[in-house]
Design a protein around this motif. Structure first.
Motif, short mmCIF file in Angstrom:
data_model
loop_
_atom_site.label_atom_id
_atom_site.label_comp_id
_atom_site.label_asym_id
_atom_site.label_seq_id
_atom_site.Cartn_x
_atom_site.Cartn_y
_atom_site.Cartn_z
N LEU A 35 -11.44 -9.71 -1.87
CA LEU A 35 -11.85 -9.43 -0.81
C LEU A 35 -11.24 -10.36 0.27
CD1 LEU A 35 -15.66 -8.85 -1.38
CD2 LEU A 35 -14.14 -7.18 -0.58
N ARG A 36 -10.70 -11.57 -0.10
CA ARG A 36 -10.06 -12.28 0.77
C ARG A 36 -8.55 -11.68 1.17
NH1 ARG A 36 -9.75 -17.96 -1.45
NH2 ARG A 36 -9.06 -18.62 0.93
N TRP A 37 -7.88 -11.17 0.32
CA TRP A 37 -6.79 -10.41 0.38
C TRP A 37 -7.00 -9.52 1.50
CZ3 TRP A 37 -5.35 -9.55 -5.53
CH2 TRP A 37 -5.07 -10.74 -6.06
N GLU A 38 -7.99 -8.60 1.44
CA GLU A 38 -8.47 -7.30 2.17
C GLU A 38 -8.74 -8.27 3.70
OE1 GLU A 38 -11.48 -5.08 0.78
OE2 GLU A 38 -10.18 -4.07 -0.79
N ALA A 39 -9.40 -9.24 3.64
CA ALA A 39 -9.53 -9.92 4.92
C ALA A 39 -8.28 -10.34 5.63
CB ALA A 39 -10.80 -10.92 4.89
N GLY A 40 -7.21 -10.55 4.80
CA GLY A 40 -6.16 -11.23 5.31
C GLY A 40 -6.27 -12.70 5.40
N ASP A 41 -7.31 -13.33 4.72
CA ASP A 41 -7.39 -14.72 4.62
C ASP A 41 -6.35 -15.36 3.49
OD1 ASP A 41 -9.71 -14.68 5.97
OD2 ASP A 41 -11.00 -14.61 4.28
N VAL A 42 -6.11 -14.76 2.64
CA VAL A 42 -4.89 -15.18 1.71
C VAL A 42 -4.05 -14.08 1.52
CG1 VAL A 42 -4.37 -16.22 -0.53
CG2 VAL A 42 -6.72 -16.53 0.72
N ALA A 43 -2.40 -14.38 1.49
CA ALA A 43 -1.55 -13.03 1.13
C ALA A 43 -1.75 -12.80 -0.39
CB ALA A 43 -0.15 -13.64 1.46
N MET A 44 -1.92 -11.66 -0.61
CA MET A 44 -1.96 -11.14 -1.98
C MET A 44 -0.34 -11.25 -2.55
SD MET A 44 -2.48 -6.98 -3.41
CE MET A 44 -3.51 -6.85 -4.78
N PRO A 45 -0.38 -11.71 -3.55
CA PRO A 45 1.08 -11.96 -4.40
C PRO A 45 1.54 -10.39 -4.70
CG PRO A 45 -0.76 -13.51 -5.26
CD PRO A 45 -1.42 -12.45 -4.33
N LEU A 46 2.87 -10.43 -4.63
CA LEU A 46 3.51 -8.99 -5.03
C LEU A 46 3.24 -8.73 -6.35
CD1 LEU A 46 5.44 -6.91 -3.96
CD2 LEU A 46 7.35 -8.60 -4.62
N MET A 47 3.14 -9.62 -7.21
CA MET A 47 3.06 -9.14 -8.57
C MET A 47 1.53 -8.68 -8.95
SD MET A 47 5.38 -11.96 -10.95
CE MET A 47 5.03 -10.96 -12.41
N ALA A 48 0.67 -9.21 -7.99
CA ALA A 48 -0.76 -8.73 -8.17
C ALA A 48 -0.72 -7.23 -7.70
CB ALA A 48 -1.81 -9.45 -7.24
N TRP A 49 -0.10 -6.87 -6.40
CA TRP A 49 -0.12 -5.53 -5.85
C TRP A 49 0.63 -4.69 -6.97
CZ3 TRP A 49 -2.14 -2.17 -3.46
CH2 TRP A 49 -1.39 -0.92 -2.89
N ASP A 50 1.81 -5.02 -7.50
CA ASP A 50 2.50 -4.28 -8.42
C ASP A 50 1.65 -4.07 -9.83
OD1 ASP A 50 4.79 -2.99 -9.66
OD2 ASP A 50 4.73 -4.58 -10.97
N LEU A 51 0.95 -4.96 -10.28
CA LEU A 51 -0.09 -4.59 -11.49
C LEU A 51 -1.21 -3.87 -10.94
CD1 LEU A 51 -0.84 -5.38 -14.29
CD2 LEU A 51 -1.85 -7.50 -13.32
N ALA A 52 -1.62 -3.82 -9.76
CA ALA A 52 -3.00 -3.17 -9.46
C ALA A 52 -2.40 -1.51 -9.43
CB ALA A 52 -3.37 -3.55 -8.09
N GLN A 53 -1.16 -1.29 -8.94
CA GLN A 53 -0.72 0.06 -9.03
C GLN A 53 -0.49 0.60 -10.26
OE1 GLN A 53 2.39 -0.74 -5.97
NE2 GLN A 53 1.53 0.86 -4.59
N ARG A 54 0.04 -0.23 -10.86
CA ARG A 54 0.29 0.10 -12.56
C ARG A 54 -0.89 0.59 -13.32
NH1 ARG A 54 5.82 -1.30 -14.23
NH2 ARG A 54 6.85 -2.23 -12.56
N ARG A 55 -1.71 -0.29 -13.04
CA ARG A 55 -3.09 -0.23 -13.77
C ARG A 55 -4.12 0.97 -13.34
NH1 ARG A 55 -5.30 -4.96 -16.24
NH2 ARG A 55 -6.74 -3.50 -17.20
N VAL A 56 -4.08 1.11 -12.05
CA VAL A 56 -4.62 2.38 -11.50
C VAL A 56 -4.00 3.76 -12.09
CG1 VAL A 56 -5.15 3.74 -9.56
CG2 VAL A 56 -5.84 1.27 -9.51
N ALA A 57 -2.79 3.51 -12.11
CA ALA A 57 -1.94 4.89 -12.73
C ALA A 57 -2.24 5.10 -14.12
CB ALA A 57 -0.43 4.74 -12.27
N GLU A 58 -2.43 3.96 -14.82
CA GLU A 58 -2.72 4.03 -16.31
C GLU A 58 -4.28 4.57 -16.55
OE1 GLU A 58 -1.47 0.28 -17.79
OE2 GLU A 58 0.64 0.60 -17.49
#
Length: 69
Positions: A35-58
């Protein structure tokens, strides 16, 4: 690949019917961190974004899953 802006993160999560807790679990963080990433309080690490996309696809979707608000 770039991390989408905060509002797009929220749209991505909602579009997949995930709660903040479920989205965080995909990348091994708490719902609060997600939720902090969604609020823009903290930047989401690129690796977390990549992992989220991969995990949802799987992960198979449950057609009866409730969509978060």
């Amino acid at each position: 690949m770039i991390v989408p802006p905060p509002d797009a993160l929220r749209d991505w999560r909602h579009g997949r019917g995930l709660s903040a807790r479920e989205a965080g679990a995909l990348v091994h963080v708490t719902a609060r961190t997600w939720l902090r990433w969604e609020a823009g309080d903290v930047a989401m690490p690129l690796m977390a974004w990549d992992l989220a996309q991969r995990r949802v696809a799987e992960t198979p979707r449950d057609p009866d899953a409730r969509r978060p608000t």
